[in-house]
Design a protein around this motif. Sequence first.
Motif, PDB file in Angstrom:
ATOM      1  N   MET A  15       0.844  -1.194   0.000  1.00 48.04           N
ATOM      2  CA  MET A  15       0.000   0.000   0.000  1.00 48.04           C
ATOM      3  C   MET A  15       0.878   1.242   0.000  1.00 48.04           C
ATOM      4  N   ILE A  16       0.523   2.187  -0.847  1.00 51.95           N
ATOM      5  CA  ILE A  16       1.185   3.484  -0.875  1.00 51.95           C
ATOM      6  C   ILE A  16       0.240   4.503  -0.253  1.00 51.95           C
ATOM      7  N   ILE A  17       0.766   5.319   0.649  1.00 50.65           N
ATOM      8  CA  ILE A  17      -0.059   6.346   1.283  1.00 50.65           C
ATOM      9  C   ILE A  17      -0.116   7.554   0.345  1.00 50.65           C
ATOM     10  N   LEU A  18      -1.313   7.850  -0.117  1.00 57.34           N
ATOM     11  CA  LEU A  18      -1.510   8.989  -1.016  1.00 57.34           C
ATOM     12  C   LEU A  18      -1.670  10.282  -0.234  1.00 57.34           C
ATOM     13  N   TYR A  19      -2.356  10.174   0.893  1.00 59.48           N
ATOM     14  CA  TYR A  19      -2.649  11.363   1.699  1.00 59.48           C
ATOM     15  C   TYR A  19      -2.942  10.921   3.126  1.00 59.48           C
ATOM     16  N   GLY A  20      -2.512  11.746   4.107  1.00 56.83           N
ATOM     17  CA  GLY A  20      -2.821  11.452   5.494  1.00 56.83           C
ATOM     18  C   GLY A  20      -1.625  10.923   6.266  1.00 56.83           C
ATOM     19  N   ILE A  21      -1.887  10.511   7.502  1.00 54.76           N
ATOM     20  CA  ILE A  21      -0.846  10.017   8.405  1.00 54.76           C
ATOM     21  C   ILE A  21      -1.387   8.789   9.141  1.00 54.76           C
ATOM     22  N   VAL A  22      -0.599   7.731   9.170  1.00 57.12           N
ATOM     23  CA  VAL A  22      -0.977   6.507   9.879  1.00 57.12           C
ATOM     24  C   VAL A  22       0.202   6.052  10.733  1.00 57.12           C
ATOM     25  N   TYR A  23      -0.087   5.214  11.718  1.00 56.54           N
ATOM     26  CA  TYR A  23       1.013   4.592  12.456  1.00 56.54           C
ATOM     27  C   TYR A  23       0.792   3.083  12.494  1.00 56.54           C
ATOM     28  N   ILE A  24       1.909   2.364  12.577  1.00 55.94           N
ATOM     29  CA  ILE A  24       1.894   0.905  12.512  1.00 55.94           C
ATOM     30  C   ILE A  24       2.302   0.336  13.858  1.00 55.94           C
ATOM     31  N   ILE A  25       1.462  -0.525  14.404  1.00 52.64           N
ATOM     32  CA  ILE A  25       1.755  -1.167  15.687  1.00 52.64           C
ATOM     33  C   ILE A  25       1.844  -2.678  15.489  1.00 52.64           C
ATOM     34  N   LYS A  26       2.878  -3.273  16.073  1.00 50.53           N
ATOM     35  CA  LYS A  26       3.006  -4.727  16.085  1.00 50.53           C
ATOM     36  C   LYS A  26       2.433  -5.221  17.404  1.00 50.53           C
ATOM     37  N   ASN A  27       1.415  -6.043  17.323  1.00 44.55           N
ATOM     38  CA  ASN A  27       0.728  -6.559  18.506  1.00 44.55           C
ATOM     39  C   ASN A  27       1.067  -8.031  18.714  1.00 44.55           C
ATOM     40  N   PHE A  28       1.417  -8.362  19.937  1.00 38.20           N
ATOM     41  CA  PHE A  28       1.670  -9.755  20.294  1.00 38.20           C
ATOM     42  C   PHE A  28       0.478 -10.273  21.089  1.00 38.20           C
ATOM     43  N   HIS A  29       0.239 -11.554  21.022  1.00 44.15           N
ATOM     44  CA  HIS A  29      -0.940 -12.129  21.671  1.00 44.15           C
ATOM     45  C   HIS A  29      -0.822 -12.191  23.193  1.00 44.15           C
ATOM     46  N   ASN A  30       0.347 -11.838  23.742  1.00 42.19           N
ATOM     47  CA  ASN A  30       0.490 -11.733  25.197  1.00 42.19           C
ATOM     48  C   ASN A  30       0.214 -10.302  25.666  1.00 42.19           C
ATOM     49  N   ASN A  31      -0.431  -9.502  24.775  1.00 42.26           N
ATOM     50  CA  ASN A  31      -0.835  -8.111  25.042  1.00 42.26           C
ATOM     51  C   ASN A  31       0.304  -7.103  24.970  1.00 42.26           C
ATOM     52  N   LYS A  32       1.506  -7.545  24.632  1.00 40.29           N
ATOM     53  CA  LYS A  32       2.586  -6.600  24.393  1.00 40.29           C
ATOM     54  C   LYS A  32       2.428  -6.006  22.998  1.00 40.29           C
ATOM     55  N   LYS A  33       2.884  -4.774  22.851  1.00 34.79           N
ATOM     56  CA  LYS A  33       2.811  -4.129  21.543  1.00 34.79           C
ATOM     57  C   LYS A  33       3.922  -3.090  21.422  1.00 34.79           C
ATOM     58  N   THR A  34       4.310  -2.799  20.203  1.00 29.37           N
ATOM     59  CA  THR A  34       5.331  -1.783  19.962  1.00 29.37           C
ATOM     60  C   THR A  34       5.013  -1.052  18.672  1.00 29.37           C
ATOM     61  N   THR A  35       5.264   0.235  18.663  1.00 32.51           N
ATOM     62  CA  THR A  35       5.035   1.034  17.473  1.00 32.51           C
ATOM     63  C   THR A  35       6.235   0.910  16.540  1.00 32.51           C
ATOM     64  N   LEU A  36       5.969   0.642  15.280  1.00 35.63           N
ATOM     65  CA  LEU A  36       7.039   0.444  14.306  1.00 35.63           C
ATOM     66  C   LEU A  36       7.360   1.705  13.521  1.00 35.63           C
ATOM     67  N   ALA A  37       6.339   2.490  13.199  1.00 36.87           N
ATOM     68  CA  ALA A  37       6.590   3.680  12.383  1.00 36.87           C
ATOM     69  C   ALA A  37       5.356   4.564  12.323  1.00 36.87           C
ATOM     70  N   ILE A  38       5.587   5.841  12.038  1.00 37.67           N
ATOM     71  CA  ILE A  38       4.532   6.768  11.656  1.00 37.67           C
ATOM     72  C   ILE A  38       4.789   7.115  10.197  1.00 37.67           C
ATOM     73  N   LEU A  39       3.806   6.867   9.345  1.00 37.15           N
ATOM     74  CA  LEU A  39       4.002   7.037   7.906  1.00 37.15           C
ATOM     75  C   LEU A  39       3.040   8.083   7.354  1.00 37.15           C
ATOM     76  N   GLY A  40       3.517   8.810   6.333  1.00 37.30           N
ATOM     77  CA  GLY A  40       2.697   9.818   5.675  1.00 37.30           C
ATOM     78  C   GLY A  40       2.740   9.640   4.169  1.00 37.30           C
ATOM     79  N   ALA A  41       2.339  10.676   3.465  1.00 41.17           N
ATOM     80  CA  ALA A  41       2.288  10.621   2.004  1.00 41.17           C
ATOM     81  C   ALA A  41       3.653  10.264   1.428  1.00 41.17           C
TER      82      ALA A  41
END
Length: 218
Positions: free
Chosen positions: A37-63
């Motif tokens: 997926m290519i971001i055409l417009y806007g801002i999103v962030y990507i989180i990696k979620n583990f099933h033991n309820n741990k999570k970490t943010t991988l990146a904030i991506l924009g256009a």
Amino acid sequence: MKWLNYFLNFNIPFYIYKLNINDSIIFSKNTNSNQPMIILYGIVYIIKNFHNNKKTTLAILGAENILYINSIKDENCYYRMIAINKSFLISFQWKNLINTNTNLNNTIFKEFIKMYTKTNTKYEMMNTIMSHKYVKNRVIQLLLLYALDFGNINKQEIKIPHYISQYTIGKISGTTRTTTNRILRHLNYTKFVKYSTDKKIHLNIYYFHIARMKNIQV
């Protein structure tokens, strides 16, 4: 939007996703990994979620950033892409891109190199933020990098042009809304952060540098 023009002009099949604030897309083991997926417009962030309820943010991506989560073999985790503001993304399949004419391939290949380099930098920046031991440092660096990436610089201020909630800041930096609220109140007290009447964040770089020079904890 050059990518949309590429796909339309050369009859490359694609699909457009529209995400409103806090809308999300989940990528799991069953996701078709051959559709970047290519971001055409806007801002999103990507989180990696583990099933033991741990999570970490991988990146904030924009256009002009690309999201390509390759084959997920680990059943103990999944990825979630969340929109910070209204966002539009275009997805496609590699095979359809490869089958286009040579001239287009050469043009797109150069564009993809630029896009991957830019996107990889975003992942490295977030890795640096999340490596901080103390939450306050993560929040401060997150605000700085976010404002520099997506804000408007005006003299000594950087204004984030859209509303970003304390909940979102906390989720990205790996803490609670309560802790984020406490940190932001302190940053407001030290004049590093202030809010406009519509609750948008302004960062005062002058006060930040003064505090650093005087070795004052912001």
